[in-house]
Design a protein around this motif. Structure first.
Motif, mmCIF file in Angstrom:
data_model
loop_
_atom_site.group_PDB
_atom_site.id
_atom_site.type_symbol
_atom_site.label_atom_id
_atom_site.label_comp_id
_atom_site.label_asym_id
_atom_site.label_seq_id
_atom_site.Cartn_x
_atom_site.Cartn_y
_atom_site.Cartn_z
ATOM 1 N N ASN A 51 0.821 -1.211 0.000
ATOM 2 C CA ASN A 51 0.000 0.000 0.000
ATOM 3 C C ASN A 51 0.856 1.263 0.000
ATOM 4 O O ASN A 51 0.557 2.238 -0.709
ATOM 5 N N ASN A 52 1.940 1.252 0.791
ATOM 6 C CA ASN A 52 2.835 2.417 0.822
ATOM 7 C C ASN A 52 3.511 2.640 -0.524
ATOM 8 O O ASN A 52 3.587 3.770 -1.023
ATOM 9 N N LEU A 53 4.007 1.560 -1.124
ATOM 10 C CA LEU A 53 4.739 1.696 -2.387
ATOM 11 C C LEU A 53 3.819 2.080 -3.544
ATOM 12 O O LEU A 53 4.190 2.908 -4.397
ATOM 13 N N ILE A 54 2.625 1.499 -3.579
ATOM 14 C CA ILE A 54 1.679 1.833 -4.648
ATOM 15 C C ILE A 54 1.193 3.270 -4.498
ATOM 16 O O ILE A 54 1.110 4.024 -5.469
ATOM 17 N N SER A 55 0.893 3.659 -3.262
ATOM 18 C CA SER A 55 0.459 5.028 -2.998
ATOM 19 C C SER A 55 1.523 6.030 -3.435
ATOM 20 O O SER A 55 1.230 7.042 -4.088
ATOM 21 N N ASN A 56 2.780 5.743 -3.100
ATOM 22 C CA ASN A 56 3.894 6.605 -3.510
ATOM 23 C C ASN A 56 4.001 6.706 -5.022
ATOM 24 O O ASN A 56 4.168 7.792 -5.579
ATOM 25 N N ALA A 57 3.929 5.555 -5.682
ATOM 26 C CA ALA A 57 4.057 5.536 -7.143
ATOM 27 C C ALA A 57 2.986 6.396 -7.796
ATOM 28 O O ALA A 57 3.259 7.161 -8.732
ATOM 29 N N ILE A 58 1.765 6.292 -7.284
ATOM 30 C CA ILE A 58 0.658 7.079 -7.844
ATOM 31 C C ILE A 58 0.865 8.576 -7.587
ATOM 32 O O ILE A 58 0.669 9.409 -8.468
ATOM 33 N N VAL A 71 9.900 -8.772 -6.252
ATOM 34 C CA VAL A 71 8.807 -7.973 -6.812
ATOM 35 C C VAL A 71 9.358 -6.602 -7.182
ATOM 36 O O VAL A 71 10.026 -5.956 -6.365
ATOM 37 N N LYS A 72 9.094 -6.173 -8.415
ATOM 38 C CA LYS A 72 9.539 -4.853 -8.856
ATOM 39 C C LYS A 72 8.330 -3.971 -9.162
ATOM 40 O O LYS A 72 7.431 -4.373 -9.901
ATOM 41 N N ILE A 73 8.333 -2.790 -8.559
ATOM 42 C CA ILE A 73 7.276 -1.802 -8.800
ATOM 43 C C ILE A 73 7.946 -0.581 -9.421
ATOM 44 O O ILE A 73 8.772 0.084 -8.787
ATOM 45 N N SER A 74 7.603 -0.302 -10.678
ATOM 46 C CA SER A 74 8.260 0.791 -11.420
ATOM 47 C C SER A 74 7.246 1.853 -11.816
ATOM 48 O O SER A 74 6.100 1.540 -12.133
ATOM 49 N N ASP A 75 7.685 3.107 -11.794
ATOM 50 C CA ASP A 75 6.805 4.187 -12.238
ATOM 51 C C ASP A 75 7.548 5.109 -13.188
ATOM 52 O O ASP A 75 8.775 5.052 -13.299
#
Length: 244
Positions: free
Chosen positions: A146-153, A175-179
């Motif tokens: 939730n923290n990482l997705i919120s930040n990315a958005i 797991v890689k979360i890229s923006d």
């Protein structure tokens, strides 16, 4: 307006109740907390004073109340993160590991933010196999996603892209979360997991500098790790390694 005022009161109550539980903060930490409170409190005061003006229209009052509620929600989030960090620092956050479907968890977290990323016309690329499982604490990792997705958005402009991918090896699930957001310089990247650190003050209204510190603490607590790669103006990739 009545509903908004009720929400406002509830947020204030949560905030006060939360702060009353924190009894082990250092002077430096208190100083940082005080600094983070100043901006939203200033916003609340300003718009509350505007609402008192008898010439304010109903529409203006609605806008001002929304601004006040946004600021109280920011304060509530700040207090919630302080409490979580406080619990981890005092070994009051039990870790309960079990095997569960990581893909389903990530997909649900992304869907929870659907209204926000759709409003910014952000493209979501979810390139993760259906049956990836991990053995970890699902509730704690939920906070991480939730923290990482919120930040990315927050830091991805309208029309940008956020992508999710995962890979497995013998010891880890990565797991890689890229923006395609504003990115960070090298100095910010080095300090990004420190409490209250904000490398770009122009974005300071978008967060309180605790989300990533909390993320790092949770991953340390659960025996996992996180790395970040970023380029100013081009975007950021967070890589989370979850031990098997």
């Amino acid at each position: 307006s009545n509903v908004q005022l009720i929400l406002l009161a509830e947020n204030f109550n949560k905030m006060v109740e939360g702060l009353s539980k924190v009894d082990s903060m250092s002077n430096d930490f208190i100083s940082n907390v005080s600094h983070e409170f100043k901006t939203p409190l200033s916003v609340i005061q300003s718009y509350a004073m505007l609402i008192q003006n008898p010439s304010v229209t109903t529409e203006e009052k609605r806008i001002y109340l929304n601004k006040i509620i946004e600021s109280t929600q920011q304060l509530t989030s700040l207090v919630a993160n302080i409490l979580k960090l406080n619990k981890i620092d005092n070994n009051q956050f039990p870790v309960n590991k079990s095997e569960y479907n990581l893909t389903s968890q990530l997909a649900q977290c992304v869907l929870d933010f659907e209204e926000v990323w759709e409003s910014k016309n952000i493209t979501i690329i979810f390139n993760i196999e259906d049956d990836i499982t991990v053995n970890s604490d699902s509730s704690l990792l939920n906070l991480v996603w939730n923290n990482l997705i919120s930040n990315a958005i927050k830091f991805t402009p309208n029309g940008g892209t956020i992508s999710f991918e995962a890979s497995d090896n013998e010891n880890w699930t990565i797991v890689k979360i890229s923006d395609t957001g504003c990115g960070m310089d090298e100095e910010t990247t080095r300090h990004i997991f420190e409490k209250f650190y904000q490398g770009d003050t122009s974005h300071s209204e978008k967060g309180n500098g605790l989300g990533l510190a909390l993320t790092k603490k949770i991953l340390d607590l659960t025996g996992n790790s996180i790395n970040v790669e970023s380029e100013l103006g081009k975007g950021t990739t967070f890589s989370i390694a979850i031990s098997k």
